[in-house]
Design an enzyme around this catalytic site. Structure first.
Site, mmCIF file in Angstrom:
data_model
loop_
_atom_site.group_PDB
_atom_site.id
_atom_site.type_symbol
_atom_site.label_atom_id
_atom_site.label_comp_id
_atom_site.label_asym_id
_atom_site.label_seq_id
_atom_site.Cartn_x
_atom_site.Cartn_y
_atom_site.Cartn_z
ATOM 1 N N GLU A 18 6.632 -25.268 -23.994
ATOM 2 C CA GLU A 18 7.169 -25.633 -22.676
ATOM 3 C C GLU A 18 6.025 -25.823 -21.671
ATOM 4 O OE1 GLU A 18 10.758 -23.761 -21.275
ATOM 5 O OE2 GLU A 18 9.917 -23.603 -19.252
ATOM 6 N N ARG A 107 21.878 -25.639 -14.804
ATOM 7 C CA ARG A 107 22.416 -25.667 -13.447
ATOM 8 C C ARG A 107 21.280 -25.724 -12.433
ATOM 9 N NH1 ARG A 107 24.663 -20.430 -10.598
ATOM 10 N NH2 ARG A 107 22.407 -20.240 -10.363
ATOM 11 N N GLY A 108 20.243 -24.871 -12.652
ATOM 12 C CA GLY A 108 19.170 -24.753 -11.670
ATOM 13 C C GLY A 108 19.543 -23.754 -10.584
ATOM 14 N N HIS A 151 22.069 -13.404 -17.303
ATOM 15 C CA HIS A 151 21.623 -14.098 -16.101
ATOM 16 C C HIS A 151 21.877 -13.187 -14.892
ATOM 17 C CE1 HIS A 151 22.050 -16.972 -12.744
ATOM 18 N NE2 HIS A 151 21.145 -17.667 -13.402
ATOM 19 N N GLN A 178 15.970 -17.702 -22.295
ATOM 20 C CA GLN A 178 15.094 -17.184 -21.249
ATOM 21 C C GLN A 178 14.067 -16.264 -21.911
ATOM 22 O OE1 GLN A 178 13.475 -17.357 -18.636
ATOM 23 N NE2 GLN A 178 15.176 -17.362 -17.161
HETATM 24 P P1 FAD Z 1 24.809 -21.842 -15.915
HETATM 25 O O1 FAD Z 1 25.001 -21.913 -17.370
HETATM 26 O O2 FAD Z 1 25.664 -22.669 -15.041
HETATM 27 O O3 FAD Z 1 24.937 -20.293 -15.513
HETATM 28 C C1 FAD Z 1 24.615 -19.843 -14.201
HETATM 29 C C2 FAD Z 1 25.404 -18.581 -13.897
HETATM 30 O O4 FAD Z 1 26.784 -18.914 -13.759
HETATM 31 C C3 FAD Z 1 25.347 -17.523 -14.985
HETATM 32 O O5 FAD Z 1 25.461 -16.263 -14.379
HETATM 33 C C4 FAD Z 1 26.577 -17.828 -15.835
HETATM 34 O O6 FAD Z 1 27.010 -16.708 -16.572
HETATM 35 C C5 FAD Z 1 27.560 -18.272 -14.760
HETATM 36 N N1 FAD Z 1 28.524 -19.281 -15.215
HETATM 37 C C6 FAD Z 1 28.308 -20.295 -16.078
HETATM 38 N N2 FAD Z 1 29.401 -21.048 -16.207
HETATM 39 C C7 FAD Z 1 30.343 -20.513 -15.389
HETATM 40 C C8 FAD Z 1 31.668 -20.842 -15.052
HETATM 41 N N3 FAD Z 1 32.286 -21.892 -15.619
HETATM 42 N N4 FAD Z 1 32.325 -20.037 -14.175
HETATM 43 C C9 FAD Z 1 31.740 -18.992 -13.593
HETATM 44 N N5 FAD Z 1 30.465 -18.619 -13.865
HETATM 45 C C10 FAD Z 1 29.760 -19.371 -14.761
HETATM 46 N N6 FAD Z 1 15.266 -23.945 -13.605
HETATM 47 C C11 FAD Z 1 14.751 -25.054 -13.004
HETATM 48 O O7 FAD Z 1 14.949 -25.235 -11.808
HETATM 49 N N7 FAD Z 1 14.008 -25.972 -13.707
HETATM 50 C C12 FAD Z 1 13.784 -25.822 -15.038
HETATM 51 O O8 FAD Z 1 13.119 -26.666 -15.641
HETATM 52 C C13 FAD Z 1 14.299 -24.673 -15.702
HETATM 53 N N8 FAD Z 1 14.094 -24.471 -17.035
HETATM 54 C C14 FAD Z 1 14.690 -23.403 -17.667
HETATM 55 C C15 FAD Z 1 14.518 -23.245 -19.038
HETATM 56 C C16 FAD Z 1 15.122 -22.186 -19.719
HETATM 57 C C17 FAD Z 1 14.956 -22.060 -21.215
HETATM 58 C C18 FAD Z 1 15.880 -21.228 -18.997
HETATM 59 C C19 FAD Z 1 16.524 -20.070 -19.696
HETATM 60 C C20 FAD Z 1 16.032 -21.357 -17.626
HETATM 61 C C21 FAD Z 1 15.447 -22.440 -16.941
HETATM 62 N N9 FAD Z 1 15.600 -22.629 -15.562
HETATM 63 C C22 FAD Z 1 15.061 -23.744 -14.936
HETATM 64 C C23 FAD Z 1 16.294 -21.624 -14.762
HETATM 65 C C24 FAD Z 1 17.802 -21.926 -14.597
HETATM 66 O O9 FAD Z 1 17.971 -23.116 -13.855
HETATM 67 C C25 FAD Z 1 18.411 -20.738 -13.860
HETATM 68 O O10 FAD Z 1 18.411 -19.607 -14.690
HETATM 69 C C26 FAD Z 1 19.783 -20.966 -13.248
HETATM 70 O O11 FAD Z 1 20.056 -19.894 -12.344
HETATM 71 C C27 FAD Z 1 20.936 -21.004 -14.242
HETATM 72 O O12 FAD Z 1 20.921 -22.119 -15.004
HETATM 73 P P2 FAD Z 1 21.931 -22.261 -16.262
HETATM 74 O O13 FAD Z 1 21.747 -23.608 -16.782
HETATM 75 O O14 FAD Z 1 21.790 -21.124 -17.171
HETATM 76 O O15 FAD Z 1 23.321 -22.151 -15.460
#
Ligand code: FAD
Length: 293
Positions: A18, A107-108, A151, A178
Protein backbone atom coordinates in the site's frame (compact mmCIF):
# COMPACT_ATOMS: atom_id res chain seq x y z
CA UNK A 1 -6.49 -8.79 -13.76
CA UNK A 2 -9.24 -9.14 -11.22
CA UNK A 3 -7.13 -9.12 -8.05
CA UNK A 4 -9.37 -11.52 -6.14
CA UNK A 5 -8.96 -14.08 -8.95
CA UNK A 6 -5.21 -13.45 -8.80
CA UNK A 7 -5.21 -14.19 -5.06
CA UNK A 8 -7.23 -17.37 -5.49
CA UNK A 9 -4.98 -18.63 -8.29
CA UNK A 10 -1.69 -17.67 -6.66
CA UNK A 11 -1.45 -20.75 -4.48
CA UNK A 12 1.30 -19.46 -2.20
CA UNK A 13 1.74 -16.50 0.18
CA UNK A 14 2.09 -13.12 -1.50
CA UNK A 15 2.86 -9.52 -0.68
CA UNK A 16 0.64 -6.62 -1.62
CA UNK A 17 1.90 -3.10 -1.07
CA UNK A 18 0.00 0.00 0.00
CA UNK A 19 1.26 3.44 -1.01
CA UNK A 20 -0.03 6.96 -0.57
CA UNK A 21 0.28 9.41 -3.48
CA UNK A 22 2.96 12.04 -2.76
CA UNK A 23 1.24 15.44 -2.82
CA UNK A 24 4.09 17.23 -4.52
CA UNK A 25 4.61 16.23 -8.16
CA UNK A 26 8.34 16.94 -7.72
CA UNK A 27 8.48 13.89 -5.40
CA UNK A 28 7.01 11.51 -7.97
CA UNK A 29 10.31 10.39 -9.60
CA UNK A 30 11.69 9.44 -6.17
CA UNK A 31 8.42 7.71 -5.34
CA UNK A 32 8.62 5.69 -8.55
CA UNK A 33 12.14 4.63 -7.58
CA UNK A 34 10.74 3.38 -4.27
CA UNK A 35 8.07 1.37 -6.09
CA UNK A 36 10.63 0.01 -8.53
CA UNK A 37 12.92 -1.09 -5.68
CA UNK A 38 9.99 -2.92 -4.09
CA UNK A 39 9.31 -4.92 -7.25
CA UNK A 40 11.76 -7.52 -5.89
CA UNK A 41 9.00 -8.50 -3.46
CA UNK A 42 7.09 -9.63 -6.54
CA UNK A 43 3.90 -7.98 -5.20
CA UNK A 44 0.66 -9.54 -6.37
CA UNK A 45 -0.79 -6.03 -6.42
CA UNK A 46 -0.29 -2.53 -5.08
CA UNK A 47 -2.93 -0.17 -3.72
CA UNK A 48 -3.00 3.62 -3.61
CA UNK A 49 -4.84 5.60 -0.95
CA UNK A 50 -7.39 8.31 -1.68
CA UNK A 51 -7.73 11.61 0.18
CA UNK A 52 -11.16 11.91 1.72
CA UNK A 53 -11.11 15.70 1.65
CA UNK A 54 -10.58 15.88 -2.11
CA UNK A 55 -7.00 17.12 -1.85
CA UNK A 56 -5.26 14.17 -3.45
CA UNK A 57 -7.85 12.43 -5.60
CA UNK A 58 -6.20 13.53 -8.84
CA UNK A 59 -2.89 12.32 -7.47
CA UNK A 60 -4.45 8.95 -6.65
CA UNK A 61 -5.58 8.63 -10.24
CA UNK A 62 -2.21 9.63 -11.69
CA UNK A 63 -0.13 7.53 -9.29
CA UNK A 64 -2.35 4.48 -9.66
CA UNK A 65 -1.94 4.69 -13.43
CA UNK A 66 1.83 5.12 -13.12
CA UNK A 67 2.27 2.07 -10.86
CA UNK A 68 0.08 0.05 -13.22
CA UNK A 69 2.36 1.18 -16.05
CA UNK A 70 5.38 -0.06 -14.04
CA UNK A 71 3.93 -3.54 -14.42
CA UNK A 72 2.26 -3.99 -11.01
CA UNK A 73 -1.48 -4.67 -10.92
CA UNK A 74 -2.86 -1.71 -9.01
CA UNK A 75 -5.99 -1.03 -7.02
CA UNK A 76 -7.24 2.49 -6.33
CA UNK A 77 -8.83 3.31 -2.98
CA UNK A 78 -12.07 5.27 -3.47
CA UNK A 79 -13.94 6.98 -0.64
CA UNK A 80 -17.56 7.98 -1.08
CA UNK A 81 -18.34 10.16 1.93
CA UNK A 82 -19.58 13.54 0.76
CA UNK A 83 -19.22 12.57 -2.92
CA UNK A 84 -21.91 12.76 -5.57
CA UNK A 85 -22.71 9.84 -7.83
CA UNK A 86 -21.51 11.90 -10.80
CA UNK A 87 -18.10 12.48 -9.23
CA UNK A 88 -17.60 8.84 -8.31
CA UNK A 89 -18.74 7.79 -11.75
CA UNK A 90 -16.25 10.14 -13.42
CA UNK A 91 -13.43 8.85 -11.22
CA UNK A 92 -14.22 5.21 -11.98
CA UNK A 93 -14.35 5.96 -15.69
CA UNK A 94 -10.97 7.71 -15.52
CA UNK A 95 -9.50 4.75 -13.67
CA UNK A 96 -10.51 2.52 -16.56
CA UNK A 97 -8.83 4.87 -19.00
CA UNK A 98 -5.47 4.53 -17.18
CA UNK A 99 -5.79 0.73 -17.13
CA UNK A 100 -6.91 0.32 -13.51
CA UNK A 101 -9.72 -2.20 -12.99
CA UNK A 102 -9.76 -2.79 -9.23
CA UNK A 103 -10.98 -0.52 -6.43
CA UNK A 104 -11.05 -0.61 -2.65
CA UNK A 105 -14.54 0.74 -1.91
CA UNK A 106 -14.49 2.83 1.27
CA UNK A 107 -16.76 5.21 3.08
CA UNK A 108 -13.89 7.43 4.22
CA UNK A 109 -14.02 10.01 7.01
CA UNK A 110 -15.15 13.62 6.96
CA UNK A 111 -12.40 16.25 7.10
CA UNK A 112 -11.08 16.66 10.65
CA UNK A 113 -13.37 18.72 12.86
CA UNK A 114 -16.41 18.29 10.60
CA UNK A 115 -19.39 16.12 11.47
CA UNK A 116 -20.75 13.50 9.09
CA UNK A 117 -24.22 14.32 7.81
CA UNK A 118 -24.98 11.09 6.03
CA UNK A 119 -28.44 12.26 5.00
CA UNK A 120 -26.93 14.85 2.66
CA UNK A 121 -24.67 12.37 0.94
CA UNK A 122 -25.39 10.25 -2.14
CA UNK A 123 -23.52 7.46 -0.34
CA UNK A 124 -23.97 6.74 3.35
CA UNK A 125 -21.72 3.73 3.81
CA UNK A 126 -19.12 1.78 1.86
CA UNK A 127 -21.78 -0.77 0.97
CA UNK A 128 -23.54 1.88 -1.15
CA UNK A 129 -20.35 2.32 -3.15
CA UNK A 130 -19.95 -1.46 -3.54
CA UNK A 131 -23.48 -1.60 -4.99
CA UNK A 132 -22.79 1.38 -7.25
CA UNK A 133 -19.63 -0.19 -8.68
CA UNK A 134 -21.26 -3.59 -9.09
CA UNK A 135 -24.21 -2.07 -10.94
CA UNK A 136 -22.33 0.35 -13.19
CA UNK A 137 -18.90 -1.26 -13.61
CA UNK A 138 -19.57 -5.01 -13.53
CA UNK A 139 -16.08 -5.83 -14.82
CA UNK A 140 -14.33 -4.00 -12.01
CA UNK A 141 -12.78 -5.87 -9.07
CA UNK A 142 -14.04 -4.60 -5.69
CA UNK A 143 -12.39 -4.94 -2.30
CA UNK A 144 -13.67 -3.60 1.03
CA UNK A 145 -12.14 -2.76 4.40
CA UNK A 146 -12.43 -5.15 7.36
CA UNK A 147 -11.60 -4.41 10.97
CA UNK A 148 -9.89 -6.99 13.23
CA UNK A 149 -10.57 -4.60 16.16
CA UNK A 150 -13.95 -3.04 15.42
CA UNK A 151 -14.17 0.26 13.58
CA UNK A 152 -14.12 3.10 16.16
CA UNK A 153 -17.76 4.04 15.43
CA UNK A 154 -19.06 0.50 15.95
CA UNK A 155 -20.90 -0.24 19.18
CA UNK A 156 -19.78 -3.90 19.19
CA UNK A 157 -17.64 -6.52 17.46
CA UNK A 158 -20.83 -8.25 16.39
CA UNK A 159 -22.29 -5.22 14.65
CA UNK A 160 -19.02 -4.37 12.95
CA UNK A 161 -18.58 -7.93 11.64
CA UNK A 162 -22.21 -7.85 10.41
CA UNK A 163 -21.53 -4.72 8.34
CA UNK A 164 -18.42 -6.30 6.83
CA UNK A 165 -20.47 -9.37 5.99
CA UNK A 166 -23.08 -7.16 4.31
CA UNK A 167 -20.39 -5.52 2.13
CA UNK A 168 -19.24 -8.94 0.94
CA UNK A 169 -22.81 -10.07 0.28
CA UNK A 170 -23.32 -6.86 -1.72
CA UNK A 171 -20.63 -8.05 -4.09
CA UNK A 172 -17.13 -7.37 -2.72
CA UNK A 173 -14.54 -9.78 -4.10
CA UNK A 174 -12.16 -9.62 -1.15
CA UNK A 175 -11.41 -7.90 2.15
CA UNK A 176 -8.29 -6.00 3.19
CA UNK A 177 -7.94 -5.39 6.90
CA UNK A 178 -7.07 -2.40 8.97
CA UNK A 179 -3.68 -2.65 10.66
CA UNK A 180 -3.58 -4.67 13.89
CA UNK A 181 -0.92 -6.13 16.15
CA UNK A 182 -2.71 -9.00 17.84
CA UNK A 183 -3.14 -11.84 15.34
CA UNK A 184 -6.06 -13.24 17.37
CA UNK A 185 -8.15 -10.26 16.27
CA UNK A 186 -7.55 -11.14 12.61
CA UNK A 187 -8.32 -14.84 13.10
CA UNK A 188 -11.49 -13.96 14.99
CA UNK A 189 -12.65 -11.76 12.10
CA UNK A 190 -11.91 -14.55 9.62
CA UNK A 191 -13.70 -17.16 11.74
CA UNK A 192 -16.83 -15.02 12.19
CA UNK A 193 -17.06 -14.30 8.46
CA UNK A 194 -16.34 -17.93 7.46
CA UNK A 195 -19.06 -19.06 9.91
CA UNK A 196 -21.48 -16.90 7.93
CA UNK A 197 -20.46 -18.55 4.67
CA UNK A 198 -18.02 -15.91 3.43
CA UNK A 199 -15.33 -17.50 1.28
CA UNK A 200 -13.66 -14.44 -0.26
CA UNK A 201 -9.98 -13.82 0.55
CA UNK A 202 -9.36 -11.77 3.72
CA UNK A 203 -5.94 -10.18 3.42
CA UNK A 204 -4.34 -8.99 6.69
CA UNK A 205 -2.85 -5.49 6.72
CA UNK A 206 0.51 -5.34 8.50
CA UNK A 207 2.17 -2.13 9.56
CA UNK A 208 5.85 -2.43 10.45
CA UNK A 209 6.45 0.08 13.26
CA UNK A 210 9.07 2.54 12.03
CA UNK A 211 9.04 5.08 14.88
CA UNK A 212 7.11 5.92 18.03
CA UNK A 213 5.88 9.17 16.52
CA UNK A 214 4.47 7.53 13.41
CA UNK A 215 2.74 4.75 15.34
CA UNK A 216 1.16 7.27 17.74
CA UNK A 217 -0.14 9.29 14.78
CA UNK A 218 -1.52 6.27 12.97
CA UNK A 219 -3.17 4.75 16.02
CA UNK A 220 -4.85 8.09 16.78
CA UNK A 221 -6.21 8.17 13.24
CA UNK A 222 -7.45 4.61 12.74
CA UNK A 223 -8.48 3.42 16.20
CA UNK A 224 -6.57 0.10 16.02
CA UNK A 225 -5.38 -1.47 19.30
CA UNK A 226 -1.79 -1.97 20.31
CA UNK A 227 -1.04 -4.49 23.07
CA UNK A 228 0.25 -2.68 26.17
CA UNK A 229 3.26 -4.98 26.36
CA UNK A 230 4.34 -4.12 22.81
CA UNK A 231 3.83 -0.40 23.35
CA UNK A 232 5.89 -0.43 26.57
CA UNK A 233 8.64 -2.41 24.83
CA UNK A 234 8.71 0.14 21.97
CA UNK A 235 8.94 3.01 24.47
CA UNK A 236 11.74 1.23 26.29
CA UNK A 237 13.55 0.64 22.98
CA UNK A 238 13.17 4.32 22.13
CA UNK A 239 14.70 5.39 25.45
CA UNK A 240 17.54 2.89 25.04
CA UNK A 241 18.44 3.33 21.38
CA UNK A 242 16.19 5.93 19.76
CA UNK A 243 14.56 5.49 16.35
CA UNK A 244 16.98 2.76 15.25
CA UNK A 245 16.11 0.52 18.21
CA UNK A 246 12.37 1.08 17.61
CA UNK A 247 12.78 0.14 13.94
CA UNK A 248 14.63 -3.06 14.84
CA UNK A 249 11.90 -4.03 17.28
CA UNK A 250 9.21 -3.10 14.75
CA UNK A 251 10.85 -5.26 12.12
CA UNK A 252 11.22 -8.28 14.41
CA UNK A 253 7.62 -7.92 15.58
CA UNK A 254 6.23 -7.56 12.05
CA UNK A 255 8.07 -10.64 10.78
CA UNK A 256 6.83 -12.76 13.70
CA UNK A 257 3.29 -11.43 13.20
CA UNK A 258 3.47 -12.32 9.50
CA UNK A 259 4.78 -15.80 10.27
CA UNK A 260 1.83 -16.44 12.60
CA UNK A 261 -0.63 -15.10 10.02
CA UNK A 262 0.71 -17.23 7.17
CA UNK A 263 1.01 -20.33 9.40
CA UNK A 264 -2.61 -19.75 10.44
CA UNK A 265 -3.84 -19.68 6.82
CA UNK A 266 -3.75 -16.02 5.75
CA UNK A 267 -3.43 -15.90 1.95
CA UNK A 268 -0.78 -13.18 1.92
CA UNK A 269 0.32 -9.96 3.60
CA UNK A 270 -0.81 -6.44 2.72
CA UNK A 271 2.14 -4.27 3.77
CA UNK A 272 1.49 -0.68 4.77
CA UNK A 273 4.72 0.62 3.22
CA UNK A 274 4.38 4.30 4.24
CA UNK A 275 6.22 4.81 0.92
CA UNK A 276 9.46 3.59 2.51
CA UNK A 277 11.39 0.84 0.74
CA UNK A 278 14.19 -0.06 3.17
CA UNK A 279 12.08 -1.53 5.97
CA UNK A 280 9.91 -3.48 3.49
CA UNK A 281 13.00 -4.93 1.80
CA UNK A 282 14.39 -6.02 5.18
CA UNK A 283 11.06 -7.61 6.06
CA UNK A 284 10.97 -9.47 2.76
CA UNK A 285 14.46 -10.80 3.39
CA UNK A 286 13.66 -11.89 6.96
CA UNK A 287 10.40 -13.58 5.94
CA UNK A 288 11.76 -15.33 2.86
CA UNK A 289 11.46 -18.81 4.39
CA UNK A 290 7.69 -18.67 4.90
CA UNK A 291 6.66 -16.06 2.29
CA UNK A 292 8.16 -17.80 -0.71
CA UNK A 293 6.12 -20.94 -0.04
P1 FAD B 1 -18.15 1.45 6.31
O1 FAD B 1 -18.03 0.05 5.90
O2 FAD B 1 -19.25 2.27 5.77
O3 FAD B 1 -18.19 1.45 7.92
C1 FAD B 1 -18.10 2.67 8.66
C2 FAD B 1 -18.80 2.49 9.99
O4 FAD B 1 -20.20 2.37 9.78
C3 FAD B 1 -18.39 1.23 10.75
O5 FAD B 1 -18.50 1.49 12.12
C4 FAD B 1 -19.44 0.21 10.31
O6 FAD B 1 -19.58 -0.84 11.24
C5 FAD B 1 -20.67 1.10 10.20
N1 FAD B 1 -21.62 0.68 9.17
C6 FAD B 1 -21.34 0.14 7.96
N2 FAD B 1 -22.46 -0.07 7.26
C7 FAD B 1 -23.49 0.37 8.03
C8 FAD B 1 -24.88 0.46 7.87
N3 FAD B 1 -25.48 0.01 6.75
N4 FAD B 1 -25.62 0.95 8.90
C9 FAD B 1 -25.06 1.40 10.02
N5 FAD B 1 -23.72 1.35 10.25
C10 FAD B 1 -22.93 0.84 9.26
N6 FAD B 1 -9.60 6.32 4.31
C11 FAD B 1 -9.35 7.26 3.36
O7 FAD B 1 -9.81 8.39 3.49
N7 FAD B 1 -8.58 6.98 2.26
C12 FAD B 1 -8.06 5.74 2.06
O8 FAD B 1 -7.38 5.51 1.06
C13 FAD B 1 -8.29 4.73 3.04
N8 FAD B 1 -7.79 3.47 2.90
C14 FAD B 1 -8.12 2.49 3.81
C15 FAD B 1 -7.65 1.20 3.61
C16 FAD B 1 -7.97 0.18 4.50
C17 FAD B 1 -7.48 -1.23 4.25
C18 FAD B 1 -8.76 0.47 5.65
C19 FAD B 1 -9.11 -0.61 6.64
C20 FAD B 1 -9.21 1.76 5.87
C21 FAD B 1 -8.90 2.79 4.96
N9 FAD B 1 -9.36 4.10 5.12
C22 FAD B 1 -9.09 5.07 4.17
C23 FAD B 1 -10.10 4.47 6.33
C24 FAD B 1 -11.63 4.34 6.16
O9 FAD B 1 -12.08 5.27 5.20
C25 FAD B 1 -12.25 4.63 7.53
O10 FAD B 1 -11.95 3.59 8.42
C26 FAD B 1 -13.73 4.94 7.53
O11 FAD B 1 -14.07 5.49 8.81
C27 FAD B 1 -14.65 3.74 7.32
O12 FAD B 1 -14.59 3.28 6.05
P2 FAD B 1 -15.32 1.89 5.66
O13 FAD B 1 -15.18 1.74 4.22
O14 FAD B 1 -14.87 0.80 6.53
O15 FAD B 1 -16.83 2.30 6.04
Amino acid sequence: MNIAHGIRNHGKPFFSLEFFPPKDVAQWPEFEQTVTRLKVLDPLYASVTYGAGGATQDNTLAITGRIQALGIETMAHVTCVGATRARIDAFLRELGSVGVHNVLALRGDPPRGQALDLHLSDFRHAIDLVRFVRQNYPGMGVAVAGYPAPHPESPSFREDRAHTLAKVRAGADFVVTQLFFDVREYFDLVERLRDKGVDVPIVPGVLPVQSLDSIRRLLAMCGANIPGKLYLALEEAHQRGGVQAVREMGLTFAVEQMRQLIDGGAPGIHLYTLNKADMCLQIAEASRAFMRG
